[in-house]
Design a protein around this motif. Structure first.
Motif, PDB file in Angstrom:
ATOM      1  N   PHE A   1     -54.126 -45.985  55.706  1.00 25.37           N
ATOM      2  CA  PHE A   1     -54.002 -44.977  54.653  1.00 25.37           C
ATOM      3  C   PHE A   1     -52.595 -44.416  54.803  1.00 25.37           C
ATOM      4  CE2 PHE A   1     -58.618 -44.939  55.579  1.00 25.37           C
ATOM      5  CZ  PHE A   1     -59.080 -45.283  54.315  1.00 25.37           C
TER       6      PHE A   1
ATOM      7  N   LEU B   1     -50.944 -44.157  58.279  1.00 28.16           N
ATOM      8  CA  LEU B   1     -51.984 -44.126  59.302  1.00 28.16           C
ATOM      9  C   LEU B   1     -52.735 -45.450  59.339  1.00 28.16           C
ATOM     10  CD1 LEU B   1     -53.636 -42.292  61.313  1.00 28.16           C
ATOM     11  CD2 LEU B   1     -55.184 -41.869  59.393  1.00 28.16           C
TER      12      LEU B   1
ATOM     13  N   VAL C   1     -55.671 -47.484  60.357  1.00 27.21           N
ATOM     14  CA  VAL C   1     -57.038 -47.133  60.748  1.00 27.21           C
ATOM     15  C   VAL C   1     -57.795 -48.331  61.323  1.00 27.21           C
ATOM     16  CG1 VAL C   1     -59.245 -46.246  59.920  1.00 27.21           C
ATOM     17  CG2 VAL C   1     -57.128 -45.211  59.136  1.00 27.21           C
TER      18      VAL C   1
ATOM     19  N   PRO D   1     -66.048 -42.839  68.835  1.00 26.39           N
ATOM     20  CA  PRO D   1     -65.640 -41.463  68.581  1.00 26.39           C
ATOM     21  C   PRO D   1     -65.221 -41.248  67.130  1.00 26.39           C
ATOM     22  CG  PRO D   1     -64.045 -42.577  69.997  1.00 26.39           C
ATOM     23  CD  PRO D   1     -65.200 -43.511  69.814  1.00 26.39           C
ATOM     24  N   SER D   2     -65.238 -39.995  66.731  1.00 25.93           N
ATOM     25  CA  SER D   2     -64.801 -39.607  65.396  1.00 25.93           C
ATOM     26  C   SER D   2     -63.358 -40.062  65.171  1.00 25.93           C
ATOM     27  CB  SER D   2     -64.915 -38.080  65.318  1.00 25.93           C
ATOM     28  OG  SER D   2     -64.493 -37.666  64.082  1.00 25.93           O
ATOM     29  N   GLY D   3     -63.110 -40.633  64.015  1.00 26.19           N
ATOM     30  CA  GLY D   3     -61.754 -41.073  63.687  1.00 26.19           C
ATOM     31  C   GLY D   3     -61.414 -42.465  64.178  1.00 26.19           C
ATOM     32  N   SER D   4     -62.387 -43.157  64.781  1.00 26.72           N
ATOM     33  CA  SER D   4     -62.073 -44.482  65.337  1.00 26.72           C
ATOM     34  C   SER D   4     -62.054 -45.583  64.286  1.00 26.72           C
ATOM     35  CB  SER D   4     -63.064 -44.825  66.458  1.00 26.72           C
ATOM     36  OG  SER D   4     -64.393 -44.794  65.986  1.00 26.72           O
ATOM     37  N   GLY D   5     -62.531 -45.280  63.063  1.00 23.04           N
ATOM     38  CA  GLY D   5     -62.483 -46.277  61.987  1.00 23.04           C
ATOM     39  C   GLY D   5     -63.836 -46.844  61.578  1.00 23.04           C
ATOM     40  N   LYS D   6     -64.923 -46.246  62.092  1.00 25.74           N
ATOM     41  CA  LYS D   6     -66.270 -46.786  61.830  1.00 25.74           C
ATOM     42  C   LYS D   6     -66.603 -46.795  60.338  1.00 25.74           C
ATOM     43  CE  LYS D   6     -68.313 -43.539  64.265  1.00 25.74           C
ATOM     44  NZ  LYS D   6     -67.139 -42.728  64.620  1.00 25.74           N
ATOM     45  N   THR D   7     -66.438 -45.628  59.706  1.00 29.36           N
ATOM     46  CA  THR D   7     -66.781 -45.518  58.284  1.00 29.36           C
ATOM     47  C   THR D   7     -65.845 -46.373  57.438  1.00 29.36           C
ATOM     48  OG1 THR D   7     -67.784 -43.354  58.497  1.00 29.36           O
ATOM     49  CG2 THR D   7     -66.857 -43.867  56.354  1.00 29.36           C
ATOM     50  N   THR D   8     -64.594 -46.417  57.799  1.00 28.07           N
ATOM     51  CA  THR D   8     -63.642 -47.241  57.039  1.00 28.07           C
ATOM     52  C   THR D   8     -64.052 -48.708  57.107  1.00 28.07           C
ATOM     53  OG1 THR D   8     -61.894 -45.660  57.515  1.00 28.07           O
ATOM     54  CG2 THR D   8     -61.195 -47.853  56.785  1.00 28.07           C
TER      55      THR D   8
ATOM     56  N   GLU E   1     -63.376 -49.211  50.251  1.00 28.60           N
ATOM     57  CA  GLU E   1     -61.972 -49.266  50.695  1.00 28.60           C
ATOM     58  C   GLU E   1     -61.554 -50.727  50.648  1.00 28.60           C
ATOM     59  OE1 GLU E   1     -60.468 -46.624  51.020  1.00 28.60           O
ATOM     60  OE2 GLU E   1     -61.975 -45.146  51.618  1.00 28.60           O
TER      61      GLU E   1
HETATM   62  P1  ADP Z   1     -64.919 -42.567  61.821  1.00 26.44           P
HETATM   63  O1  ADP Z   1     -65.944 -43.034  60.838  1.00 26.44           O
HETATM   64  O2  ADP Z   1     -64.893 -43.396  63.069  1.00 26.44           O
HETATM   65  O3  ADP Z   1     -65.020 -41.101  62.149  1.00 26.44           O
HETATM   66  P2  ADP Z   1     -63.055 -42.990  59.678  1.00 26.44           P
HETATM   67  O4  ADP Z   1     -63.103 -44.434  59.361  1.00 26.44           O
HETATM   68  O5  ADP Z   1     -63.843 -42.071  58.793  1.00 26.44           O
HETATM   69  O6  ADP Z   1     -63.488 -42.783  61.186  1.00 26.44           O
HETATM   70  O7  ADP Z   1     -61.582 -42.473  59.683  1.00 26.44           O
HETATM   71  C1  ADP Z   1     -60.564 -43.043  60.484  1.00 26.44           C
HETATM   72  C2  ADP Z   1     -59.277 -42.327  60.205  1.00 26.44           C
HETATM   73  O8  ADP Z   1     -58.871 -42.609  58.868  1.00 26.44           O
HETATM   74  C3  ADP Z   1     -59.344 -40.829  60.325  1.00 26.44           C
HETATM   75  O9  ADP Z   1     -58.143 -40.390  60.905  1.00 26.44           O
HETATM   76  C4  ADP Z   1     -59.458 -40.373  58.896  1.00 26.44           C
HETATM   77  O10 ADP Z   1     -58.922 -39.091  58.725  1.00 26.44           O
HETATM   78  C5  ADP Z   1     -58.648 -41.404  58.151  1.00 26.44           C
HETATM   79  N1  ADP Z   1     -59.117 -41.636  56.771  1.00 26.44           N
HETATM   80  C6  ADP Z   1     -60.332 -42.092  56.417  1.00 26.44           C
HETATM   81  N2  ADP Z   1     -60.427 -42.201  55.079  1.00 26.44           N
HETATM   82  C7  ADP Z   1     -59.225 -41.799  54.574  1.00 26.44           C
HETATM   83  C8  ADP Z   1     -58.675 -41.702  53.243  1.00 26.44           C
HETATM   84  N3  ADP Z   1     -59.383 -42.033  52.172  1.00 26.44           N
HETATM   85  N4  ADP Z   1     -57.405 -41.253  53.135  1.00 26.44           N
HETATM   86  C9  ADP Z   1     -56.674 -40.921  54.220  1.00 26.44           C
HETATM   87  N5  ADP Z   1     -57.121 -41.004  55.483  1.00 26.44           N
HETATM   88  C10 ADP Z   1     -58.373 -41.440  55.671  1.00 26.44           C
END
Ligand code: ADP
Length: 244
Positions: free
Chosen positions: A11, A14, A16, A35-42, A51
């Protein structure tokens, strides 16, 4: 059913996902922890192109996509039809009844006959234990009930893979069990599922494969007994200690 090679996603500046490789067989359950922010949801959202990855390849249910150049609209649509997403915040349509929420996709997107869609919606609502709530509106339901409608709605599209993005993390603790029970039942029926969750007991009981992500990479991968029960990387050991 799913094969990912060298997946990258940024992003802006950044980074991810920094090169993710993953396979999942049909009928298996993959749980993504970390952990939070590791990229799981992405990573999960890349599986249905909520995405769009910058680089790498994805095969899902016989469809192959290669990222880096513009995707064909038809490929995006066919991929979406093969996946059903259950969101953390349910995302039900507030002005529609439970029944209408479950019928909406099949009728408007898949152009199914209304009577057929209704019949299938009743079956699905029975499966998630909410047949008696068919005429209620989302705001009349508990969070756990709304999430079970979310699961019925995702299944109504008959996806080949069900994706769950922290499906219980917005729920009061006493409502989590009912949602996990429905998910366990789906797993037992042989559905292919990818689940981002912090519910380690669910992961240990239901997952065929667990991946631990950290900093945009898969750091550990294997059966739950290994990744949750006996992790080797210091980050996974520390993470699991913290949340147990
Ligand atoms: P997790 O699910 O492991 O907590 P995410 O995949 O949600 O992690 O997010 C990974 C990183 O990407 C985080 O730093 C988050 O802030 C960033 N991020 C996620 N989605 C977006 C987006 N649409 N735009 C900018 N940054 C994003």
């Amino acid at each position: 059913m799913i094969e990912i090679r060298n997946l990258h996603k940024s992003f802006g500046s950044l980074q991810v996902l920094k090169g993710v490789d993953l396979t999942l067989e049909k009928g298996k359950v993959l749980v993504i922890i970390g952990p939070s922010g590791s990229g799981k949801t992405t990573l999960l959202r890349c599986l249905n192109l909520l995405e769009v990855p910058d680089q790498g390849t994805l095969e899902l249910g016989g469809l192959s996509l290669s990222f880096g150049s513009k995707l064909k609209k038809e490929s995006v649509l066919s991929l979406r039809q093969k996946t059903g997403m259950v969101f953390q915040s349910y995302n039900l349509f507030p002005h529609m009844t439970v029944m209408q929420n479950v019928m909406e996709g099949p009728v408007t997107v898949q152009k199914k006959d209304r009577a057929e869609a209704r019949g299938r919606a009743i079956e699905l609502l029975e499966k998630v234990g909410l047949a008696e709530k068919a005429d209620a509106y989302p705001h009349q339901l508990s969070g756990g009930q709304q999430q079970r409608v979310g699961i019925a709605r995702a299944m109504a599209m008959e996806p080949e893979v069900l994706l769950f993005d922290e499906p219980t993390s917005a729920l009061d603790p006493e409502l989590v069990g009912d949602v996990l029970k429905v998910m366990k039942q789906l797993a037992a029926e042989g559905r292919t599922m990818v689940v981002v969750t912090h519910e380690m007991k669910f992961a240990a009981d239901v997952a065929d494969k667990v991946i631990f992500m950290d900093g945009g990479y898969i750091v550990e991968e294997g059966p739950p007994q290994q990744v949750i029960g006996n992790p080797t990387s210091p980050r996974a050991v520390q993470f699991l200690k913290r949340i147990s």
